[in-house]
Design a protein around this motif. Structure first.
Motif, PDB file in Angstrom:
ATOM      1  N   GLY A  10       0.806  -1.209   0.000  1.00 52.01           N
ATOM      2  CA  GLY A  10       0.000   0.000   0.000  1.00 52.01           C
ATOM      3  C   GLY A  10       0.842   1.263   0.000  1.00 52.01           C
ATOM      4  N   SER A  11       0.217   2.366  -0.429  1.00 53.27           N
ATOM      5  CA  SER A  11       0.899   3.648  -0.507  1.00 53.27           C
ATOM      6  C   SER A  11      -0.100   4.769  -0.324  1.00 53.27           C
ATOM      7  N   ALA A  12       0.319   5.819   0.363  1.00 48.34           N
ATOM      8  CA  ALA A  12      -0.535   6.988   0.554  1.00 48.34           C
ATOM      9  C   ALA A  12      -0.473   7.938  -0.633  1.00 48.34           C
ATOM     10  N   SER A  13       0.317   7.578  -1.648  1.00 48.89           N
ATOM     11  CA  SER A  13       0.504   8.484  -2.792  1.00 48.89           C
ATOM     12  C   SER A  13      -0.674   8.494  -3.739  1.00 48.89           C
ATOM     13  N   GLY A  14      -1.619   7.554  -3.578  1.00 46.75           N
ATOM     14  CA  GLY A  14      -2.824   7.583  -4.405  1.00 46.75           C
ATOM     15  C   GLY A  14      -2.854   6.515  -5.468  1.00 46.75           C
ATOM     16  N   THR A  15      -3.650   6.770  -6.513  1.00 46.91           N
ATOM     17  CA  THR A  15      -3.933   5.807  -7.576  1.00 46.91           C
ATOM     18  C   THR A  15      -2.714   5.544  -8.456  1.00 46.91           C
ATOM     19  N   PRO A  16      -2.436   4.273  -8.800  1.00 44.44           N
ATOM     20  CA  PRO A  16      -1.364   3.989  -9.768  1.00 44.44           C
ATOM     21  C   PRO A  16      -1.686   4.631 -11.114  1.00 44.44           C
ATOM     22  N   VAL A  17      -0.722   5.327 -11.692  1.00 45.38           N
ATOM     23  CA  VAL A  17      -0.929   6.031 -12.957  1.00 45.38           C
ATOM     24  C   VAL A  17       0.180   5.649 -13.925  1.00 45.38           C
ATOM     25  N   ALA A  18      -0.194   5.394 -15.173  1.00 44.87           N
ATOM     26  CA  ALA A  18       0.795   5.092 -16.212  1.00 44.87           C
ATOM     27  C   ALA A  18       1.379   6.398 -16.727  1.00 44.87           C
ATOM     28  N   ARG A  19       2.659   6.620 -16.467  1.00 43.44           N
ATOM     29  CA  ARG A  19       3.337   7.815 -16.948  1.00 43.44           C
ATOM     30  C   ARG A  19       3.791   7.609 -18.394  1.00 43.44           C
ATOM     31  N   PRO A  20       4.130   8.704 -19.104  1.00 42.45           N
ATOM     32  CA  PRO A  20       4.669   8.543 -20.456  1.00 42.45           C
ATOM     33  C   PRO A  20       5.872   7.611 -20.445  1.00 42.45           C
ATOM     34  N   LEU A  21       5.947   6.727 -21.427  1.00 43.28           N
ATOM     35  CA  LEU A  21       6.958   5.683 -21.440  1.00 43.28           C
ATOM     36  C   LEU A  21       8.328   6.235 -21.799  1.00 43.28           C
ATOM     37  N   ASP A  22       9.313   5.904 -20.961  1.00 43.05           N
ATOM     38  CA  ASP A  22      10.720   6.159 -21.266  1.00 43.05           C
ATOM     39  C   ASP A  22      11.405   4.804 -21.261  1.00 43.05           C
TER      40      ASP A  22
END
Length: 219
Positions: free
Chosen positions: A171-183
């Motif tokens: 778990g994490s308090a940082s919030g929802t998993p988000v797909a960032r732009p791919l590098d």
């Protein structure tokens, strides 16, 4: 050799990226060559046979596949549409299940890859499953409580024509998993940007007390 390269061994990932700027290219630790589109495909491009992700046995094999994709989509509309993550839900068609708990240490990512490779067996998407569980396991260690003296669990559900892999973290308090732009050449992993490109479906559930991120691959 095509495109002015004398031998297959002389071609580098950077060479292919210069020839085809819309792709990111890298070589996996298994020696396979991979290419990922740097933008999402539209629904029309997908229907026409466009693929967001390619794999080759060597550099020349991969470059040929990229060339074929470029020719296939050369006349298509370039408008792109990103896919949203879907809520996690049970699929009754996935019958065979294996699970294992790993300690929250970097060396356990390698063990998670080995576990998934053994669990899925000789299926066409084995390399992709191993690659993506590596990304999700690394994310669990870097971005959740799993990497702070915790643990993470990997579950593999295998069906006749698809596989679902789940990574349960601390778990994490940082919030929802988000797909960032791919590098694709990022030193700290390509994470959910790669999962979004490769997987047929992906999603998550949970909160700061524990989350499950999953992906599905079909063949």
């Amino acid at each position: 050799m095509r495109n002015g390269c004398e031998t297959a061994g002389a071609i580098t990932p950077a060479d292919i990226e210069r020839l085809f700027p819309g792709w990111g290219v890298w070589v996996s630790d298994t020696g396979r060559w991979w290419a990922a589109r740097l933008v999402n495909l539209s629904a029309a491009e997908l229907r026409a046979g466009g693929r967001p992700f390619l794999r080759g046995l060597d550099s020349a094999d991969l470059m040929g596949s990229v060339e074929e994709q470029e020719r296939l989509l050369s006349s298509m509309d370039e408008e792109c549409r990103a896919r949203r993550a879907e809520p996690a839900r049970t699929d009754p068609g996935l019958a065979r299940k294996s699970a294992r708990v790993f300690g929250g240490r970097v060396d356990q990512v390698r063990e998670a890859r080995h576990f998934v490779g053994e669990a899925v067996g000789d299926v066409p998407v084995r390399d992709e499953a191993v690659l993506l569980v590596s990304e999700l396991s690394t994310n669990a260690l870097v971005h959740t409580a799993s990497g702070n003296g915790g643990k993470f669990e990997v579950t593999v559900c295998l069906g006749s024509r698809r596989v679902r892999v789940e990574v349960n973290d601390g778990g994490s308090a940082s919030g929802t998993p988000v797909a960032r732009p791919l590098d694709v050449l990022a030193g700290d992993g390509r994470g959910l940007g790669l999962v979004e490109l490769v997987a047929d479906r992906w999603g998550y559930e949970g909160d700061e007390n524990g989350r499950t991120v999953f992906f599905e691959l079909r063949w």
